[in-house]
Write a protein that holds these residues in place. Structure first.
Motif, PDB file in Angstrom:
ATOM      1  N   ILE A 143      14.910  81.745   9.623  1.00  0.00           N
ATOM      2  CA  ILE A 143      15.210  82.882   8.745  1.00  0.00           C
ATOM      3  C   ILE A 143      14.381  82.686   7.480  1.00  0.00           C
ATOM      4  CG2 ILE A 143      17.001  84.028   7.365  1.00  0.00           C
ATOM      5  CD1 ILE A 143      19.039  83.207   9.482  1.00  0.00           C
ATOM      6  N   ASP A 144      13.564  83.698   7.149  1.00  0.00           N
ATOM      7  CA  ASP A 144      12.602  83.544   6.050  1.00  0.00           C
ATOM      8  C   ASP A 144      13.241  83.876   4.711  1.00  0.00           C
ATOM      9  OD1 ASP A 144      10.738  82.919   7.930  1.00  0.00           O
ATOM     10  OD2 ASP A 144       9.692  84.848   7.867  1.00  0.00           O
ATOM     11  N   LEU A 145      13.415  82.868   3.872  1.00  0.00           N
ATOM     12  CA  LEU A 145      13.943  83.098   2.529  1.00  0.00           C
ATOM     13  C   LEU A 145      12.815  83.651   1.667  1.00  0.00           C
ATOM     14  CD1 LEU A 145      16.350  82.824   0.575  1.00  0.00           C
ATOM     15  CD2 LEU A 145      15.538  80.523   0.050  1.00  0.00           C
ATOM     16  N   ARG A 146      12.932  84.908   1.265  1.00  0.00           N
ATOM     17  CA  ARG A 146      11.853  85.599   0.552  1.00  0.00           C
ATOM     18  C   ARG A 146      12.048  85.654  -0.957  1.00  0.00           C
ATOM     19  NH1 ARG A 146       9.458  89.513   4.096  1.00  0.00           N
ATOM     20  NH2 ARG A 146       9.055  88.410   6.041  1.00  0.00           N
ATOM     21  N   GLU A 147      13.288  85.570  -1.395  1.00  0.00           N
ATOM     22  CA  GLU A 147      13.543  85.749  -2.824  1.00  0.00           C
ATOM     23  C   GLU A 147      14.840  85.069  -3.197  1.00  0.00           C
ATOM     24  OE1 GLU A 147      13.420  89.857  -4.114  1.00  0.00           O
ATOM     25  OE2 GLU A 147      14.269  89.374  -6.079  1.00  0.00           O
ATOM     26  N   ALA A 148      14.924  84.585  -4.427  1.00  0.00           N
ATOM     27  CA  ALA A 148      16.188  84.081  -4.954  1.00  0.00           C
ATOM     28  C   ALA A 148      16.358  84.641  -6.356  1.00  0.00           C
ATOM     29  CB  ALA A 148      16.190  82.561  -4.992  1.00  0.00           C
TER      30      ALA A 148
ATOM     31  N   LEU B  63      18.769  83.180 -21.950  1.00  0.00           N
ATOM     32  CA  LEU B  63      18.209  83.345 -20.602  1.00  0.00           C
ATOM     33  C   LEU B  63      19.262  84.035 -19.733  1.00  0.00           C
ATOM     34  CD1 LEU B  63      15.844  82.781 -18.658  1.00  0.00           C
ATOM     35  CD2 LEU B  63      16.932  80.595 -18.117  1.00  0.00           C
ATOM     36  N   ARG B  64      18.989  85.262 -19.327  1.00  0.00           N
ATOM     37  CA  ARG B  64      19.994  86.074 -18.637  1.00  0.00           C
ATOM     38  C   ARG B  64      19.786  86.110 -17.127  1.00  0.00           C
ATOM     39  NH1 ARG B  64      21.886  90.253 -22.162  1.00  0.00           N
ATOM     40  NH2 ARG B  64      22.416  89.213 -24.121  1.00  0.00           N
ATOM     41  N   GLU B  65      18.566  85.890 -16.676  1.00  0.00           N
ATOM     42  CA  GLU B  65      18.290  86.035 -15.243  1.00  0.00           C
ATOM     43  C   GLU B  65      17.080  85.189 -14.877  1.00  0.00           C
ATOM     44  OE1 GLU B  65      17.928  90.123 -13.935  1.00  0.00           O
ATOM     45  OE2 GLU B  65      17.133  89.534 -11.978  1.00  0.00           O
ATOM     46  N   ALA B  66      17.060  84.710 -13.638  1.00  0.00           N
ATOM     47  CA  ALA B  66      15.862  84.056 -13.112  1.00  0.00           C
ATOM     48  C   ALA B  66      15.627  84.592 -11.710  1.00  0.00           C
ATOM     49  CB  ALA B  66      16.036  82.547 -13.079  1.00  0.00           C
ATOM     50  N   ARG B  67      14.369  84.753 -11.366  1.00  0.00           N
ATOM     51  CA  ARG B  67      14.036  85.157  -9.998  1.00  0.00           C
ATOM     52  C   ARG B  67      12.962  84.222  -9.458  1.00  0.00           C
ATOM     53  NH1 ARG B  67      13.743  91.802  -9.774  1.00  0.00           N
ATOM     54  NH2 ARG B  67      15.573  92.148 -11.077  1.00  0.00           N
ATOM     55  N   ILE B  68      13.046  83.968  -8.179  1.00  0.00           N
ATOM     56  CA  ILE B  68      12.026  83.173  -7.498  1.00  0.00           C
ATOM     57  C   ILE B  68      11.453  84.056  -6.405  1.00  0.00           C
ATOM     58  CG2 ILE B  68      11.567  81.041  -6.245  1.00  0.00           C
ATOM     59  CD1 ILE B  68      14.193  79.955  -7.484  1.00  0.00           C
TER      60      ILE B  68
ATOM     61  N   ILE C 151       5.413  89.920  -6.631  1.00  0.00           N
ATOM     62  CA  ILE C 151       5.190  89.446  -8.002  1.00  0.00           C
ATOM     63  C   ILE C 151       5.105  90.630  -8.960  1.00  0.00           C
ATOM     64  CG2 ILE C 151       3.622  88.161  -9.510  1.00  0.00           C
ATOM     65  CD1 ILE C 151       2.715  86.572  -7.000  1.00  0.00           C
ATOM     66  N   VAL C 152       4.321  91.633  -8.590  1.00  0.00           N
ATOM     67  CA  VAL C 152       4.136  92.804  -9.461  1.00  0.00           C
ATOM     68  C   VAL C 152       5.472  93.503  -9.698  1.00  0.00           C
ATOM     69  CG1 VAL C 152       3.073  95.093  -9.638  1.00  0.00           C
ATOM     70  CG2 VAL C 152       1.714  93.140  -8.836  1.00  0.00           C
ATOM     71  N   ALA C 153       6.245  93.703  -8.645  1.00  0.00           N
ATOM     72  CA  ALA C 153       7.527  94.401  -8.792  1.00  0.00           C
ATOM     73  C   ALA C 153       8.480  93.616  -9.687  1.00  0.00           C
ATOM     74  CB  ALA C 153       8.158  94.630  -7.413  1.00  0.00           C
ATOM     75  N   ALA C 154       8.520  92.303  -9.499  1.00  0.00           N
ATOM     76  CA  ALA C 154       9.443  91.494 -10.310  1.00  0.00           C
ATOM     77  C   ALA C 154       9.017  91.482 -11.776  1.00  0.00           C
ATOM     78  CB  ALA C 154       9.513  90.071  -9.757  1.00  0.00           C
TER      79      ALA C 154
ATOM     80  N   LEU D  87      10.596  84.064 -14.213  1.00  0.00           N
ATOM     81  CA  LEU D  87      10.109  84.379 -12.865  1.00  0.00           C
ATOM     82  C   LEU D  87       9.341  83.172 -12.341  1.00  0.00           C
ATOM     83  CD1 LEU D  87       9.668  86.424 -10.577  1.00  0.00           C
ATOM     84  CD2 LEU D  87       7.604  87.186 -11.774  1.00  0.00           C
ATOM     85  N   VAL D  88       9.861  82.557 -11.298  1.00  0.00           N
ATOM     86  CA  VAL D  88       9.207  81.408 -10.661  1.00  0.00           C
ATOM     87  C   VAL D  88       8.442  81.933  -9.453  1.00  0.00           C
ATOM     88  CG1 VAL D  88       9.572  79.201  -9.493  1.00  0.00           C
ATOM     89  CG2 VAL D  88      11.056  79.857 -11.408  1.00  0.00           C
ATOM     90  N   ILE D  89       7.148  81.647  -9.405  1.00  0.00           N
ATOM     91  CA  ILE D  89       6.294  82.183  -8.351  1.00  0.00           C
ATOM     92  C   ILE D  89       5.879  81.046  -7.439  1.00  0.00           C
ATOM     93  CG2 ILE D  89       4.051  83.270  -7.893  1.00  0.00           C
ATOM     94  CD1 ILE D  89       4.575  84.501 -10.874  1.00  0.00           C
ATOM     95  N   GLY D  90       6.267  81.109  -6.166  1.00  0.00           N
ATOM     96  CA  GLY D  90       5.804  80.047  -5.298  1.00  0.00           C
ATOM     97  C   GLY D  90       6.571  79.894  -4.008  1.00  0.00           C
TER      98      GLY D  90
END
Lengths: 240, 240
Positions: free
Chosen positions: A37-42, B39-44, B52-55, B9-12
């Motif tokens: 199952i591909d984890l795409r986002e967190a 710091l209210r939110e984090a996304r990976i 990346i662009v959308a986030a 935003l963590v990219i990877g």
């Protein structure tokens, strides 16, 4: 057929305030890779209901599975179950099977049911319970959203209960090569190799430690023979 | 005046695949608390340009500051700078001051500029550089988005360079009490206390270790006297 997709939602001020370092995302990522199952986002959000509801609705619309951790305990800052009900527009209340599980656990451990503990038997309508062999209070699945506890030992036990019930895909395999050369030297041959193997993913993760710098090159895919071939080519390129 | 807000935003792919456990979010969270930026939110997200662009666009519209980590190196999977340019709708190209910084670094360390390394001098139009005392290749700030490297030592150095340039607020202070009682017993008095101190945040973080279970209660706010008063009340309630 492409693998099913997933996102994780971590709920809790303690991560965003720097008090605690999240461990559940890393654990889940490894488990999902094993079952394809591909984890795409967190996403990590605070204990604010509007943030939780918005994130649940965004993620459940975009991915096959959403896994949440945190906010299902007995205290006033545990808001996740109510937020899930709100996100789906369903009612929530104490469910008898969940209450019975908790009551049996308290009877065994010599504790009393009280108003706070009974909150943990509140389950949105239409959900299926997720077994918690550590501390009894169940998680739940509502459609494609799987709601689990934040305490790592409990989260991990719930993941074990849940994963066999999900549809997986081809496990994601990887090969890692450590190259003690700068990424600036690795980049051009690595790009050419990646173009030769469009079915594989190539990631370059630089490191600097004890005066040595280089990069770990991780090749990911589902076909072991293709991975071995690409890893062999890369090793030849850098005399590994 | 409320504190400025932030998202990370963590990219990877390496985080989402379970290969690597993110360290930068935890580091940044602690630093931002010190300077009063919430710091209210984090996304990976993965190394997929559309993700990346959308986030970036979602987060920069919602928060005063956005901090990114990862994807600004020389290899083919380093796509962040291009994605930032796309998100803002601006051009990107090699910038002379960034090229000069890299060239001086390579001259000093006896390495050669090449096409891959030159990619690290590509900066979106209108950005300000963020100093990188570790490995020279700069980060950059474009409006309210601060773009930094993923290697923890470099990320941390860039944060040190950047933070003094940002507008902060009241530092977030905290008091933590360890209560070796079940959350089911703590919940009711904690809720009552939280209602008495609406200006403070109360979080309950349960633990189970070596057969002992309980919760760390974290009280957060900006007024030390209020924090001490609330912590004293809580300690009295549980005979700590």
């Amino acid at each position: 057929m492409p693998n099913p997709t997933a996102a994780m939602l971590v709920i809790g001020d303690e991560i965003l305030s720097g008090c605690t370092r999240d461990a559940n995302m890393h654990h889940l990522a490894g488990k999902l890779a094993e079952v394809g199952i591909d984890l795409r986002e967190a996403r990590i959000v605070s204990d604010a209901p509007e943030a939780i509801v918005a994130a649940v609705n965004a993620l459940r619309a975009s991915y096959d599975n959403v896994f949440t951790s945190g906010g299902i305990g007995p205290t006033h800052d545990d808001l996740t179950a109510d937020c899930i009900a709100e996100a789906f527009g369903v009612a929530i209340g104490v469910r008898e099977d969940a209450r019975a599980i908790l009551q049996a656990h308290y009877d065994t451990t010599g504790r009393q049911m009280n108003e706070a503990r009974l909150r943990m038997a509140r389950i949105p309508d239409g959900a299926t319970l997720i077994d918690n062999p550590v501390s009894a209070a169940p998680g739940f699945t509502l459609e494609n959203v799987h709601v689990m506890a934040g305490v790592p030992a409990i989260f991990e036990a719930m993941v074990e209960s849940l994963l066999p019930t999900l549809i997986g895909g081809a496990p994601v395999l990887s090969r890692t090569l450590r190259i003690e050369r700068g990424e600036g030297v690795i980049a051009a041959p690595l790009r050419a190799l990646a173009e030769t193997y469009p079915d594989l993913g190539f990631g370059s993760y630089p490191f600097q430690q004890d005066g040595v710098h280089g990069a770990n090159i991780v090749i990911r895919g589902s076909d072991p023979a293709r991975l071995d071939a690409a890893a062999g080519r890369l090793a030849d390129l850098f005399d590994l």
